[in-house]
Structures are given as C-alpha cells and as structure tokens.
Motif scaffolding. Sequence first.
Motif, PDB file in Angstrom:
ATOM      1  N   ASP A  56       0.841  -1.206   0.000  1.00  0.00           N
ATOM      2  CA  ASP A  56       0.000   0.000   0.000  1.00  0.00           C
ATOM      3  C   ASP A  56       0.873   1.251   0.000  1.00  0.00           C
ATOM      4  OD1 ASP A  56      -2.228  -1.551   0.194  1.00  0.00           O
ATOM      5  OD2 ASP A  56      -2.773  -0.985   2.248  1.00  0.00           O
ATOM      6  N   GLU A  57       0.342   2.301  -0.601  1.00  0.00           N
ATOM      7  CA  GLU A  57       1.025   3.596  -0.536  1.00  0.00           C
ATOM      8  C   GLU A  57       0.969   4.087   0.917  1.00  0.00           C
ATOM      9  OE1 GLU A  57       0.283   8.168  -1.944  1.00  0.00           O
ATOM     10  OE2 GLU A  57      -0.908   6.590  -2.889  1.00  0.00           O
ATOM     11  N   ASN A  87       0.822   7.100   3.201  1.00  0.00           N
ATOM     12  CA  ASN A  87       0.579   8.535   3.263  1.00  0.00           C
ATOM     13  C   ASN A  87       0.713   8.974   4.720  1.00  0.00           C
ATOM     14  OD1 ASN A  87      -0.584  11.091   3.462  1.00  0.00           O
ATOM     15  ND2 ASN A  87      -1.999  10.714   1.764  1.00  0.00           N
TER      16      ASN A  87
END
Length: 324
Positions: A140-141, A143
């Motif tokens: 997953d990215e 952030n």
Amino acid sequence: MKHIAIIMGGYSSEYEISLKSGNVVYNNLDQSKYKGYRVHIFTEKWVYVDDNDNEFPIDKNDFSVTVNGSKITFDAVFNAIHGTPGEDGLMQAYFELLNLPQTSCNYYQAALTFNKRDLLSVLKPYGIKSATSYYLNQGDEINEEEILEKVGLPCFVKPNKSGSSFGISKVKTKDELAIAIVNAYKEDNEIIIESFLDGTEVSVGVINYKGKVTVLPITEIVSENDFFDYEAKYLGKSQEITPARISEEIANKVRVVAKKSYEILKMTGFSRSEFILVNGEPFMLEMNTIPGLTTESLIPQQAREAGISLEELFTNAIELALKK
C-alpha cells in the motif's frame, strides 16, 4: 491413563516461549490421569521428544508416533503453540479433520482473534471499545500525513498478526513512522497503526472452568519500558500486579467486557485479553487464545490468585477438550 500430546514450538518468533510453556504443562500434568508427550512442531519436522531428547517423527496422516516398534495414538492434544500454526487456526482445523480433541478454541475463533484488525471489527458493534486505527497491507502507498491526521502522535505501529510484542514500535515523531512500518512488516504483511491510549494497562484471563465461563483476577501491568514489550514481558522489565490496583467499579467493567467478548466469539479454552483503561473505560487491544503458560506468565499468576493450581488449570483444559 489418557495419552496427551503437548504441542509446542511453532513457526514464528515466539517458538522459544512456546517451548517453555509446553514444558511447564508437561511438568505439571496430573500423572495419575495422564501420560504427557512433548511434541515439537517446526516447519522442518514434527517430532515426539522423549525425556532423553530422542526424537521420533510424527505421522501427519493420523498424528501418531511409533516408538520402538509400537504405535502411540493420542486421546487429546494440549496446544501450547504461540503464533502460527497453533494460535491462528491451522492446527485447530487439522485436529478437527482428524477428530482429535484439543484444548484451545476452534479454528475460526483462533483465526479471527489472531487477526487484531478483524477481532476488533467484529467486537465493535457490540460496544467493545478500541483505539482509533489505520490499516496498511504490504505494498500500500504510505501517506504519512493521512495516517497521523487519523491516529495522532504518539502512536503504535504493530504487525496485525504476531504476538509477544515482536515488531511493535511506539512512534513519537513523524520521522520515526517509516522505520516503525519497516520493522512491523518484518513480522507480518499487514499492519495496524493505533492511536496512543493514555491509561492503565490491564490483562485478564477468561477460561471455561468446570463448565462455567470464569473471569480470572485482573493483572495491572506497569512497564519500565515505553510499553509492555518483549523485554517487559519476559526479561523482568515490568511489574505485574495481581489483583490490579483499580476500583471495584472499574474492575467490574473490565470483567463484564472480557466475559462478554469471550461469549460473543463463542470461545472455548483459554483466552487472555489486554485492555487500556482510559477514564475508567476499558479499551481492548487484543485477545490471545494461547496465552503464555510459563511460570512468570500472566494466566498462571491469575490462576494462582484465584486459588487454582497449574495442575488443576491443565486438568480442567484437558477434561473440557475430552468432553467436546
């Protein structure tokens, strides 16, 4: 005389603690009723280990062992494996297929409770409180702004499925977040990031004792480290105070939530739940279904306080398994 296989070891970082737990069970069995067999479960071998450390391979077709030409089958299995494959449902499902009684909960409950994210999600609609959390799967990215906006600082980064506090970090500044995530991914491909709950940490065992769901005395955990990590759990860097120094009113709230969680999940066998008390309200962190059974572990401490010896605790677990 019933033949009881005590399975210990496992495939995770917790195998050494599991070997200790298994040996405590072996040394405290009621020898007038049971003959115990230490069975080591490792990725490379499943073996029965006798008192002279000779190893005999387990036949996985029926979980039997042949010693000096005679085949031994077991009446029940005492599960003392922390982590996979003993605490996540794999061994439970295997024994169910073999129709072999075992002391821990069933495979569905094991898989569910081993996954912190899913456990807390299932309990939430029943009013069981937990920390604000953010989930990541490997790949997953990341952030950082979004994560910290949701959970704030300080926060905890944990592998979703691991025990004994392996891979957990307390993150105090934004710079530490990325390192903590890498650390957690070493233990699991799913991560749970939780807001910091400022309060008293307590741990409470719930067992089915002689056919009745029984909440054991509550333990208060005072860690010398930043949180109840591996050192605090096993290397004496914490004070564990049983019964906890909390009011009867708050203790009762903890007992109600612990028992309710056990019953909602249709648990059997041992469970030990961890809570943080914030303004007198219990917030659940997790539930362990194969809690440590070493002499310094919490369930044995709580049982002692309740007037239950290790021999009685283990006899009860085996008898309930045999009745299943």
